[in-house]
Design a protein around this motif. Structure first.
Motif, mmCIF file in Angstrom:
data_model
loop_
_atom_site.group_PDB
_atom_site.id
_atom_site.type_symbol
_atom_site.label_atom_id
_atom_site.label_comp_id
_atom_site.label_asym_id
_atom_site.label_seq_id
_atom_site.Cartn_x
_atom_site.Cartn_y
_atom_site.Cartn_z
ATOM 1 N N MET A 119 0.807 -1.212 0.000
ATOM 2 C CA MET A 119 0.000 0.000 0.000
ATOM 3 C C MET A 119 0.846 1.271 0.000
ATOM 4 N N ALA A 120 2.175 1.106 0.085
ATOM 5 C CA ALA A 120 3.064 2.261 -0.041
ATOM 6 C C ALA A 120 3.245 2.672 -1.500
ATOM 7 N N VAL A 121 2.780 1.849 -2.416
ATOM 8 C CA VAL A 121 2.845 2.107 -3.867
ATOM 9 C C VAL A 121 4.299 2.267 -4.325
ATOM 10 N N GLU A 122 5.140 1.312 -3.934
ATOM 11 C CA GLU A 122 6.546 1.343 -4.328
ATOM 12 C C GLU A 122 6.928 0.144 -5.186
ATOM 13 N N GLY A 123 5.935 -0.546 -5.710
ATOM 14 C CA GLY A 123 6.205 -1.672 -6.581
ATOM 15 C C GLY A 123 5.879 -2.993 -5.918
ATOM 16 N N PRO A 124 5.802 -4.074 -6.721
ATOM 17 C CA PRO A 124 5.488 -5.402 -6.193
ATOM 18 C C PRO A 124 6.526 -5.870 -5.171
ATOM 19 N N LEU A 125 6.066 -6.596 -4.176
ATOM 20 C CA LEU A 125 6.910 -7.048 -3.069
ATOM 21 C C LEU A 125 8.146 -7.806 -3.533
ATOM 22 N N VAL A 126 7.963 -8.821 -4.367
ATOM 23 C CA VAL A 126 9.099 -9.664 -4.753
ATOM 24 C C VAL A 126 10.136 -8.862 -5.536
ATOM 25 N N ARG A 127 9.666 -7.990 -6.422
ATOM 26 C CA ARG A 127 10.615 -7.164 -7.178
ATOM 27 C C ARG A 127 11.368 -6.226 -6.238
ATOM 28 N N TRP A 128 10.662 -5.610 -5.277
ATOM 29 C CA TRP A 128 11.291 -4.691 -4.320
ATOM 30 C C TRP A 128 12.402 -5.410 -3.562
ATOM 31 N N ILE A 186 9.168 -16.313 -3.818
ATOM 32 C CA ILE A 186 8.461 -16.899 -4.951
ATOM 33 C C ILE A 186 7.871 -18.261 -4.572
ATOM 34 N N LYS A 187 8.529 -18.972 -3.663
ATOM 35 C CA LYS A 187 8.053 -20.285 -3.238
ATOM 36 C C LYS A 187 6.768 -20.213 -2.410
ATOM 37 N N ASP A 188 6.501 -19.052 -1.830
ATOM 38 C CA ASP A 188 5.344 -18.903 -0.945
ATOM 39 C C ASP A 188 4.143 -18.427 -1.764
ATOM 40 N N PRO A 189 3.111 -19.263 -1.950
ATOM 41 C CA PRO A 189 1.975 -18.883 -2.798
ATOM 42 C C PRO A 189 1.266 -17.618 -2.324
ATOM 43 N N ALA A 190 1.102 -17.449 -1.012
ATOM 44 C CA ALA A 190 0.390 -16.272 -0.491
ATOM 45 C C ALA A 190 1.170 -14.992 -0.765
ATOM 46 N N ILE A 191 2.476 -15.024 -0.529
ATOM 47 C CA ILE A 191 3.305 -13.844 -0.752
ATOM 48 C C ILE A 191 3.413 -13.549 -2.236
ATOM 49 N N ARG A 192 3.523 -14.610 -3.053
ATOM 50 C CA ARG A 192 3.565 -14.410 -4.495
ATOM 51 C C ARG A 192 2.271 -13.774 -4.982
ATOM 52 N N ALA A 193 1.156 -14.182 -4.370
ATOM 53 C CA ALA A 193 -0.135 -13.621 -4.763
ATOM 54 C C ALA A 193 -0.224 -12.144 -4.408
ATOM 55 N N VAL A 194 0.208 -11.769 -3.204
ATOM 56 C CA VAL A 194 0.181 -10.363 -2.799
ATOM 57 C C VAL A 194 1.048 -9.534 -3.738
ATOM 58 N N ARG A 196 1.762 -10.142 -6.875
ATOM 59 C CA ARG A 196 1.108 -10.026 -8.180
ATOM 60 C C ARG A 196 -0.140 -9.141 -8.120
ATOM 61 N N GLN A 197 -0.677 -8.955 -6.915
ATOM 62 C CA GLN A 197 -1.862 -8.114 -6.728
ATOM 63 C C GLN A 197 -1.497 -6.653 -6.432
ATOM 64 N N PHE A 198 -0.292 -6.250 -6.794
ATOM 65 C CA PHE A 198 0.179 -4.903 -6.466
ATOM 66 C C PHE A 198 -0.780 -3.819 -6.947
ATOM 67 N N LEU A 199 -1.295 -3.942 -8.149
ATOM 68 C CA LEU A 199 -2.208 -2.924 -8.672
ATOM 69 C C LEU A 199 -3.475 -2.840 -7.818
ATOM 70 N N PHE A 200 -3.991 -3.976 -7.386
ATOM 71 C CA PHE A 200 -5.174 -3.988 -6.532
ATOM 72 C C PHE A 200 -4.914 -3.256 -5.217
ATOM 73 N N TRP A 201 -3.789 -3.546 -4.572
ATOM 74 C CA TRP A 201 -3.480 -2.901 -3.281
ATOM 75 C C TRP A 201 -3.176 -1.419 -3.461
ATOM 76 N N THR A 202 -2.675 -1.052 -4.636
ATOM 77 C CA THR A 202 -2.481 0.363 -4.939
ATOM 78 C C THR A 202 -3.829 1.080 -4.987
ATOM 79 N N ILE A 203 -4.798 0.473 -5.666
ATOM 80 C CA ILE A 203 -6.133 1.071 -5.757
ATOM 81 C C ILE A 203 -6.762 1.191 -4.370
ATOM 82 N N VAL A 204 -6.612 0.142 -3.554
ATOM 83 C CA VAL A 204 -7.140 0.185 -2.181
ATOM 84 C C VAL A 204 -6.489 1.321 -1.401
ATOM 85 N N SER A 205 -5.167 1.442 -1.519
ATOM 86 C CA SER A 205 -4.429 2.476 -0.804
ATOM 87 C C SER A 205 -4.892 3.879 -1.188
ATOM 88 N N LEU A 206 -5.108 4.082 -2.495
ATOM 89 C CA LEU A 206 -5.531 5.397 -2.971
ATOM 90 C C LEU A 206 -7.009 5.664 -2.687
#
Length: 337
Positions: A119-128, A186-194, A196-206
């Motif tokens: 929600m800080a809008v700094e990019g997807p978790l895994v890439r960061w 990447i091995k963790d399905p829940a974290i990988r999902a969060v 990949r959902q970066f755009l969704f959490w960005t919209i929620v944050s804004l």
């Protein structure tokens, strides 16, 4: 100061954090953790430009608007709350936990930190995380994604380097390998999902500030001003504070601890960066859960980690002992008699 262990190694940040943050089994094949993979396509470049430009324009407009119209306590409260929610999501979650494994987190806290950081809008978790682990591996040397010393040490080269470290590096099409630098996430399905959902959490944050502002004031104007201050201005301010750790804290600041790079402590960024600007200690001891280890060094991220530990949500916290801190101090220079 409580110490969980002085025996841990920080020589290999990637492997150490991988062991510390998850024990999830590796599936035979996993998709890329970010929608854009390891090369930024044109759509992603445009989106990144919008995420940077629009909040920045709002930040520039904030001064004359505040002077002419003022800012309500509601808008200010939303700005501060959302700022520190995202900031601590980055500093505690993305940085100290996911990147460096400074502590272990119970599953609910792990997911909450992933969401808050997103929600800080700094990019997807895994890439960061992948970018930051690569930064530590090559800090201020060839291979560092965002060193301000990339172009040399002359004043013009440093000015160019500061721009690169602050913003320019994010538009580089060559991306850090997520499989190499963040395989544990990447091995963790829940974290990988969060991630990949970066755009969704960005919209929620804004969306949260205008939703709250509109409901409290029961007006579209209240929703608009809340969006302006609590969403756009807040994101721009947090962006530039975070990027200043990459640029300013690797160019200036005091360096009381031994590190193999030019990381420095910049005191006037400490409160806004939630303790991240005590950057010299961090590079001297990357897995430490506390960055502000000297007297008077405010580190709100470490304080919240302590609360999580007391509540049983965080375990195996890597608090630095006095002997560990002393071992990383630079030797005092003795002048001529």
């Amino acid at each position: 100061m409580t110490t969980s262990s002085d025996a841990y190694s920080d020589t290999d940040v990637i492997e150490d954090a991988s062991r510390s943050t998850t024990d999830a089994p590796s599936p035979p094949s996993v998709p890329s953790a970010t929608l854009g993979g390891e090369q930024k396509r044109s759509l992603e470049q445009i989106t990144l430009l919008l995420f940077i430009t629009l909040p920045f324009l709002a930040l520039v407009a904030a001064v004359p608007l505040a002077w002419g119209w003022g800012v309500s306590w509601l808008d200010l409260g939303l700005l501060v709350f959302m700022y520190y929610l995202g900031c601590h999501g980055i500093t505690i979650g993305f940085h100290r936990y996911f990147t460096h494994g400074s502590f272990k987190a119970k599953r609910p806290l792990r997911i909450a930190l992933a969401v808050a950081g997103s929600m800080a809008v700094e990019g997807p978790l895994v890439r960061w995380v992948a970018d930051h682990r690569k930064h530590h591996k090559f800090s201020d040397a060839e291979g560092d994604p965002h060193s301000p010393w990339r172009f040399g040490e002359t004043v013009p080269a440093l000015m160019k380097g500061l721009w690169w470290a602050h913003i320019g590096w994010m538009f580089d099409e060559e991306q850090t390998s997520q499989e190499k630098y963040a395989p544990d996430l990447i091995k963790d399905p829940a974290i990988r999902a969060v991630s990949r959902q970066f755009l969704f959490w960005t919209i929620v944050s804004l969306a949260i500030p205008p939703l709250v502002g509109g409901l409290v004031t029961m007006s579209w104007w209240g929703a608009f001003t809340a969006f302006f201050w609590g969403s756009l201005v807040r994101v721009a301010l947090l962006h530039h504070v975070t990027w200043s750790i990459n640029s300013i804290c690797h160019a200036v600041g005091k360096r009381p601890f031994k590190s193999r790079d030019r990381s420095g402590n910049v005191w006037w960024l400490a409160v806004l960066s939630c303790g991240e600007s005590w950057h010299n200690l961090h590079h001297a001891d990357p897995t430490s859960a506390r960055h502000g280890v000297l007297k008077g060094q405010v580190d709100s991220s470490a304080r919240i980690i302590r609360w999580c530990e007391q509540l049983g949500w965080a375990t195996d916290v890597r608090w630095p002992s006095e002997s560990r801190i002393d071992s990383r101090r630079k030797p005092k220079t003795v002048g001529p008699a």
